[in-house]
Design a protein around this motif. Structure first.
Motif, PDB file in Angstrom:
ATOM      1  N   GLN A 167     -37.956 -65.741  11.831  1.00 36.78           N
ATOM      2  CA  GLN A 167     -37.101 -65.177  11.084  1.00 36.78           C
ATOM      3  C   GLN A 167     -35.708 -65.840  10.945  1.00 36.78           C
ATOM      4  N   MET A 168     -35.365 -66.616  12.085  1.00 31.55           N
ATOM      5  CA  MET A 168     -34.341 -67.267  11.832  1.00 31.55           C
ATOM      6  C   MET A 168     -34.355 -68.411  10.642  1.00 31.55           C
ATOM      7  N   VAL A 169     -35.265 -69.311  10.904  1.00 23.23           N
ATOM      8  CA  VAL A 169     -35.642 -70.311  10.005  1.00 23.23           C
ATOM      9  C   VAL A 169     -35.651 -69.868   8.624  1.00 23.23           C
ATOM     10  N   ARG A 170     -36.530 -68.874   8.497  1.00 22.48           N
ATOM     11  CA  ARG A 170     -36.983 -68.550   6.958  1.00 22.48           C
ATOM     12  C   ARG A 170     -35.560 -68.179   6.222  1.00 22.48           C
ATOM     13  N   GLY A 171     -35.040 -67.248   7.124  1.00 20.69           N
ATOM     14  CA  GLY A 171     -33.728 -66.740   6.567  1.00 20.69           C
ATOM     15  C   GLY A 171     -32.732 -68.025   5.956  1.00 20.69           C
ATOM     16  N   TYR A 172     -32.518 -68.858   7.042  1.00 22.00           N
ATOM     17  CA  TYR A 172     -31.563 -69.924   7.222  1.00 22.00           C
ATOM     18  C   TYR A 172     -31.999 -70.877   5.788  1.00 22.00           C
ATOM     19  N   VAL A 173     -33.206 -71.487   5.658  1.00 25.91           N
ATOM     20  CA  VAL A 173     -33.744 -72.204   4.569  1.00 25.91           C
ATOM     21  C   VAL A 173     -33.605 -71.624   3.233  1.00 25.91           C
ATOM     22  N   ALA A 174     -33.785 -70.242   3.154  1.00 26.05           N
ATOM     23  CA  ALA A 174     -33.720 -69.485   1.919  1.00 26.05           C
ATOM     24  C   ALA A 174     -32.400 -69.480   1.305  1.00 26.05           C
ATOM     25  N   GLY A 175     -31.337 -69.800   2.240  1.00 31.03           N
ATOM     26  CA  GLY A 175     -29.917 -70.250   1.572  1.00 31.03           C
ATOM     27  C   GLY A 175     -29.639 -71.520   1.162  1.00 31.03           C
ATOM     28  N   LEU A 176     -30.677 -72.608   1.360  1.00 31.99           N
ATOM     29  CA  LEU A 176     -30.588 -74.092   1.124  1.00 31.99           C
ATOM     30  C   LEU A 176     -31.026 -74.396  -0.242  1.00 31.99           C
ATOM     31  N   ASP A 177     -30.555 -75.587  -0.756  1.00 28.59           N
ATOM     32  CA  ASP A 177     -30.972 -76.020  -1.915  1.00 28.59           C
ATOM     33  C   ASP A 177     -31.960 -77.207  -1.584  1.00 28.59           C
ATOM     34  N   PRO A 178     -33.326 -76.981  -1.779  1.00 31.17           N
ATOM     35  CA  PRO A 178     -34.166 -78.149  -1.302  1.00 31.17           C
ATOM     36  C   PRO A 178     -33.981 -79.339  -1.696  1.00 31.17           C
ATOM     37  N   ALA A 179     -33.475 -79.234  -3.205  1.00 34.56           N
ATOM     38  CA  ALA A 179     -33.376 -80.694  -3.871  1.00 34.56           C
ATOM     39  C   ALA A 179     -32.017 -81.366  -3.250  1.00 34.56           C
ATOM     40  N   ALA A 180     -31.203 -80.582  -2.746  1.00 34.56           N
ATOM     41  CA  ALA A 180     -30.126 -81.428  -1.983  1.00 34.56           C
ATOM     42  C   ALA A 180     -30.340 -82.224  -0.945  1.00 34.56           C
ATOM     43  N   GLU A 181     -30.930 -83.297  -0.957  1.00 31.64           N
ATOM     44  CA  GLU A 181     -31.296 -84.085  -0.282  1.00 31.64           C
ATOM     45  C   GLU A 181     -30.311 -84.724   0.820  1.00 31.64           C
ATOM     46  N   PRO A 182     -30.661 -84.660   2.023  1.00 30.07           N
ATOM     47  CA  PRO A 182     -29.398 -85.288   3.061  1.00 30.07           C
ATOM     48  C   PRO A 182     -29.502 -86.386   2.974  1.00 30.07           C
ATOM     49  N   ARG A 183     -28.437 -87.054   3.490  1.00 29.01           N
ATOM     50  CA  ARG A 183     -28.159 -88.531   3.573  1.00 29.01           C
ATOM     51  C   ARG A 183     -28.961 -89.024   5.012  1.00 29.01           C
ATOM     52  N   GLY A 184     -29.149 -87.983   5.871  1.00 26.54           N
ATOM     53  CA  GLY A 184     -29.897 -88.357   7.200  1.00 26.54           C
ATOM     54  C   GLY A 184     -30.230 -86.980   7.777  1.00 26.54           C
ATOM     55  N   VAL A 185     -31.272 -87.090   8.454  1.00 23.09           N
ATOM     56  CA  VAL A 185     -31.644 -85.768   9.352  1.00 23.09           C
ATOM     57  C   VAL A 185     -31.826 -86.363  10.543  1.00 23.09           C
ATOM     58  N   GLU A 186     -31.289 -85.572  11.556  1.00 24.07           N
ATOM     59  CA  GLU A 186     -31.455 -86.389  13.045  1.00 24.07           C
ATOM     60  C   GLU A 186     -31.211 -87.937  13.125  1.00 24.07           C
ATOM     61  N   ARG A 187     -29.931 -88.338  12.218  1.00 24.87           N
ATOM     62  CA  ARG A 187     -29.400 -89.718  12.335  1.00 24.87           C
ATOM     63  C   ARG A 187     -28.646 -90.119  13.192  1.00 24.87           C
ATOM     64  N   SER A 188     -29.088 -91.175  13.778  1.00 23.43           N
ATOM     65  CA  SER A 188     -28.308 -91.720  14.761  1.00 23.43           C
ATOM     66  C   SER A 188     -27.030 -92.486  14.171  1.00 23.43           C
ATOM     67  N   VAL A 189     -25.834 -92.341  14.730  1.00 22.88           N
ATOM     68  CA  VAL A 189     -24.709 -92.934  14.349  1.00 22.88           C
ATOM     69  C   VAL A 189     -24.044 -93.488  15.580  1.00 22.88           C
ATOM     70  N   ALA A 190     -23.134 -94.484  15.477  1.00 16.46           N
ATOM     71  CA  ALA A 190     -22.328 -95.114  16.618  1.00 16.46           C
ATOM     72  C   ALA A 190     -21.164 -95.845  16.020  1.00 16.46           C
ATOM     73  N   THR A 191     -20.206 -95.919  16.957  1.00 13.34           N
ATOM     74  CA  THR A 191     -18.794 -96.574  16.824  1.00 13.34           C
ATOM     75  C   THR A 191     -18.295 -97.127  18.154  1.00 13.34           C
ATOM     76  N   ARG A 192     -17.236 -98.063  17.896  1.00 12.25           N
ATOM     77  CA  ARG A 192     -16.549 -98.191  18.983  1.00 12.25           C
ATOM     78  C   ARG A 192     -15.057 -97.919  18.939  1.00 12.25           C
ATOM     79  N   THR A 193     -14.345 -97.691  19.841  1.00 12.36           N
ATOM     80  CA  THR A 193     -12.926 -97.492  19.926  1.00 12.36           C
ATOM     81  C   THR A 193     -12.203 -98.311  20.962  1.00 12.36           C
ATOM     82  N   GLU A 194     -10.972 -98.405  21.235  1.00  4.35           N
ATOM     83  CA  GLU A 194     -10.670 -99.362  22.055  1.00  4.35           C
ATOM     84  C   GLU A 194     -11.287 -99.044  23.506  1.00  4.35           C
ATOM     85  N   ALA A 195     -11.756 -97.814  23.810  1.00  4.69           N
ATOM     86  CA  ALA A 195     -12.282 -98.043  25.196  1.00  4.69           C
ATOM     87  C   ALA A 195     -13.651 -97.408  25.170  1.00  4.69           C
TER      88      ALA A 195
END
Length: 283
Positions: free
Chosen positions: A104-132
């Motif tokens: 019920q959760m996933v059906r209701g949630y995806v019913a409100g999504l635009d399937p054509a709105a392709e994400p830039r990434g799904v489970e996308r790994s990201v990384a960066t550095r700061t001073e520490a």
């Protein structure tokens, strides 16, 4: 004693994920058990609410990986059933009821999504550095909306999320920083999507608000490094990494190894965080 940094040598960065930072901030003793003790102490039994969360996240990831014409609510339901994680529940009947609640959760949630709105990434790994920090993590979904990136994080808990939750989340702020740097696009908006209710909590970060989150993360990292160096110099583990008793102790995987944690709250069954069982599934 801690090793002194040599003049002119690059500063060693603290490699971390949101989970690692949160573990130390929540309880230094738990952090030590997860990341430093070898062999690692055995964890307790799996939690049912974790199984629900993993199942929902996996179904939504696989739904976006489907061909466009298959991105319909019925397919989300099928993927949830196919990938259901059956661990931590009281019995098979409870697992089945929560599986259908997950449907019920996933059906209701995806019913409100635009399937054509392709994400830039799904489970996308990201990384960066700061001073520490050498920060890395995995974003549930990364959207590209009008030339700007949006960090999307799924939530499946009982409590609905708020805009304040999104604004104060260190993980979301660091994801936004890392995604914007890696993909060289503005990334200021972060969203928490509460799948059970299809509600969305939103925060719009600024350079200043992200900088504040970075400073907080660097402060946590500095404390973790100092504690680790004290331990390696022969310090008392319980002094270097003291327990931080509180309400979270009832849900800790290492509670049975921690007297302070055992005294901090009641024993929880593996399915208690689910709350009231959903009714029988419709035929």
């Amino acid at each position: 004693m801690a090793q002194m940094e040599l003049a002119g040598m690059p500063r060693r960065l603290f490699a971390c994920t949101p989970s690692r930072l949160a573990a130390f901030e929540d309880c230094p003793r738990r952090y030590r058990m997860i990341y430093l003790d070898r062999p690692r102490p055995p964890k307790g039994p799996p939690w049912a609410h974790t199984s629900v969360g993993v199942s929902v996240h996996n179904a939504l990831r696989r739904w976006w990986e489907e061909r466009f014409e298959r991105r319909i609510p019925l397919r989300a339901a099928e993927l949830l059933r196919l990938g259901w994680v059956d661990e931590g529940f009281r019995d098979p009947e409870q697992s089945q009821r929560w599986r259908e609640r997950g449907v019920q959760m996933v059906r209701g949630y995806v019913a409100g999504l635009d399937p054509a709105a392709e994400p830039r990434g799904v489970e996308r790994s990201v990384a960066t550095r700061t001073e520490a920090l050498a920060f890395s993590g995995r974003v549930d979904r990364l959207d590209d909306r009008d030339g700007e990136l949006v960090v999307v994080d799924y939530k499946t808990g009982r409590r609905p999320v708020t805009d304040d939750d999104a604004r104060t989340s260190p993980a979301l702020a660091l994801y936004a920083l890392a995604a914007g740097r890696m993909l060289r696009q503005p990334c200021r908006r972060v969203e928490l999507h509460h799948v059970p209710t299809s509600t969305i909590a939103v925060a719009e970060h600024t350079e200043g608000s992200i900088a504040r989150h970075v400073r907080r993360a660097e402060s946590v990292a500095a404390d973790a490094v100092a504690a680790t160096e004290a331990l390696r110099a022969g310090g008392d583990p319980d002094e270097a990494f003291p327990p931080r008793p509180g309400s979270l102790c009832s849900w800790c995987d290492f509670r049975r190894l921690c007297p302070q944690g055992q005294a901090a709250g009641p024993v929880r069954q593996a399915w208690d965080a689910l709350g009231e069982d959903p009714g029988p599934a419709a035929p």
